[in-house]
Design an enzyme around this catalytic site. Structure first.
Site, PDB file in Angstrom:
ATOM      1  N   TYR A   8       0.850  -1.181   0.000  1.00 31.66           N
ATOM      2  CA  TYR A   8       0.000   0.000   0.000  1.00 31.66           C
ATOM      3  C   TYR A   8       0.892   1.240   0.000  1.00 31.66           C
ATOM      4  O   TYR A   8       1.405   1.657   1.043  1.00 31.66           O
ATOM      5  CB  TYR A   8      -0.902   0.027   1.237  1.00 31.66           C
ATOM      6  CG  TYR A   8      -1.919  -1.079   1.319  1.00 31.66           C
ATOM      7  CD1 TYR A   8      -2.311  -1.804   0.199  1.00 31.66           C
ATOM      8  CD2 TYR A   8      -2.519  -1.391   2.538  1.00 31.66           C
ATOM      9  CE1 TYR A   8      -3.247  -2.818   0.291  1.00 31.66           C
ATOM     10  CE2 TYR A   8      -3.468  -2.396   2.635  1.00 31.66           C
ATOM     11  CZ  TYR A   8      -3.825  -3.109   1.519  1.00 31.66           C
ATOM     12  OH  TYR A   8      -4.762  -4.099   1.629  1.00 31.66           O
ATOM     13  N   SER A  35     -13.718  -3.582   2.642  1.00 28.37           N
ATOM     14  CA  SER A  35     -14.755  -2.923   1.835  1.00 28.37           C
ATOM     15  C   SER A  35     -16.153  -3.227   2.380  1.00 28.37           C
ATOM     16  O   SER A  35     -17.066  -3.579   1.625  1.00 28.37           O
ATOM     17  CB  SER A  35     -14.654  -3.353   0.365  1.00 28.37           C
ATOM     18  OG  SER A  35     -13.416  -2.982  -0.190  1.00 28.37           O
ATOM     19  N   GLY A  41     -17.632   2.580   0.190  1.00 27.39           N
ATOM     20  CA  GLY A  41     -18.239   3.839   0.588  1.00 27.39           C
ATOM     21  C   GLY A  41     -19.636   4.061   0.063  1.00 27.39           C
ATOM     22  O   GLY A  41     -20.351   4.941   0.558  1.00 27.39           O
TER      23      GLY A  41
END
Length: 333
Positions: A56, A210, A215
């Site tokens: 990341y 997730s 979102g």
């Protein structure tokens, strides 16, 4: 915040913080000092589980996220649990914003990865070390044996696998018990529920990434929202396509109605639904704003009865919804 147990004995906060978005995949990275302050604020709110990975980062600093997490947690290391991951690299030759993943779980690669992660995280151990994706060229028994060695050496305390099927999980678990799997799981992505009976049988927890469909289930995004096609994975996700707004209207209406009934927010309902479904599920929403972290933490206080969870499941079985991002493409090395 209440705590939960992953596997047999890994005690973590009921909701964890996915830290990837500070450095990777969700637009321009957060400025370093601001990211460190936000991660520390999450701890002050009751979060103790912090999820990162060696990959990341940015092109300038491919390991930026582990460095941020290490800096933020250095003074409170004995009061938190760090999750990091090994076993993939990105295909940087691809023009896609979500560049394909190339698995590599060879023992020598794992050894190099764990040493690098320990340095960047400023720690002598990783609480939960995850195989980021299955490498079809390396047997699960081989990976599990390396994990057993790292546990004996004290470099990791527990291990797990992301996106593994039943056969791989069982074979790995037989060599070195698996504490958790980490899978994409939300009201829009329920395919891994088929694995739940196996997780219960083996006493393996689920870390849900997730959990709000990147979102969307917060209800904060509309038809006109646009995302950076160079830096933001959401620019290519089907649930954010213009036509998806109408396709997901009934789903978001359901969430809003439940939120009003429970004096909560749609995002809190989407998290409470999985928290109330199984005591061994720990979602890790990837918020960057402290006010969203506070809101997400509040989901642990929202109670849905078994009957209410079952009713939601029944609605989700039939309610129309768009396609949802299913993950980045995987290539062989």
């Amino acid at each position: 915040m209440d705590s939960r147990i992953l596997g047999r004995d890994l005690k973590v906060s009921a909701i964890g913080l996915g830290c990837m978005g500070f450095s990777h995949a969700y637009g321009a990275p957060t400025e370093g000092r601001e990211a460190v302050r936000a991660i520390r604020a999450a701890f002050d709110l009751g979060y103790t589980l912090f999820d990162t990975a060696e990959v990341y980062g940015t092109q300038a600093d491919p390991h930026a996220n582990e460095r941020l997490v290490g800096e933020a947690l250095e003074g409170i290391r004995d009061r938190v649990q760090i999750v990091s991951k090994f076993g993939i690299r990105f295909d940087m030759s691809s023009p896609a914003v979500d560049k394909p993943l190339i698995p590599d779980a060879r023992p020598e690669r794992i050894r190099a990865s764990v040493e690098g992660s320990l340095r960047r995280l400023r720690t002598d151990h990783i609480d939960l070390y995850l195989q980021h994706r299955v490498d079809p060229q390396v047997a699960p028994e081989t990976v599990a044996q390396v994990m057993a060695e790292l546990i004996r050496e004290g470099k990791i305390l527990h291990w797990g696998i992301s996106e593994a099927g039943e056969e791989y999980l069982r074979r790995a678990h037989a060599v070195c018990p698996v504490t958790a799997v980490e899978d994409r799981y939300s009201m829009m992505a329920r395919q891994h529920e088929a694995l739940f009976p196996v997780l219960e049988e083996l006493e393996v927890g689920l870390v849900a990434f997730s959990p709000m469909a990147n979102g969307l289930l917060t209800g904060a995004y509309g038809k006109g929202d646009r995302f950076d096609p160079e830096l933001d994975y959401r620019s290519a996700m089907p649930q954010f396509a213009p036509e998806a707004a109408e396709q997901n209207r009934a789903l978001l209406d359901l969430l809003r109605a439940l939120a009003e009934e429970k004096d909560a927010t749609p995002g809190q309902i989407s998290l409470a639904w999985m928290l109330c479904k199984k005591p061994w599920i720990v979602p890790i929403p990837g918020s960057r704003k402290v006010e969203r972290m506070r809101e997400n933490a509040g989901a642990a206080e929202v109670i849905l009865s078994p009957e209410e969870v079952a009713a939601i499941d029944k609605a989700l079985d039939t309610i129309p919804m768009s396609a949802v991002f299913g993950g980045t493409a995987v290539k062989s090395r």
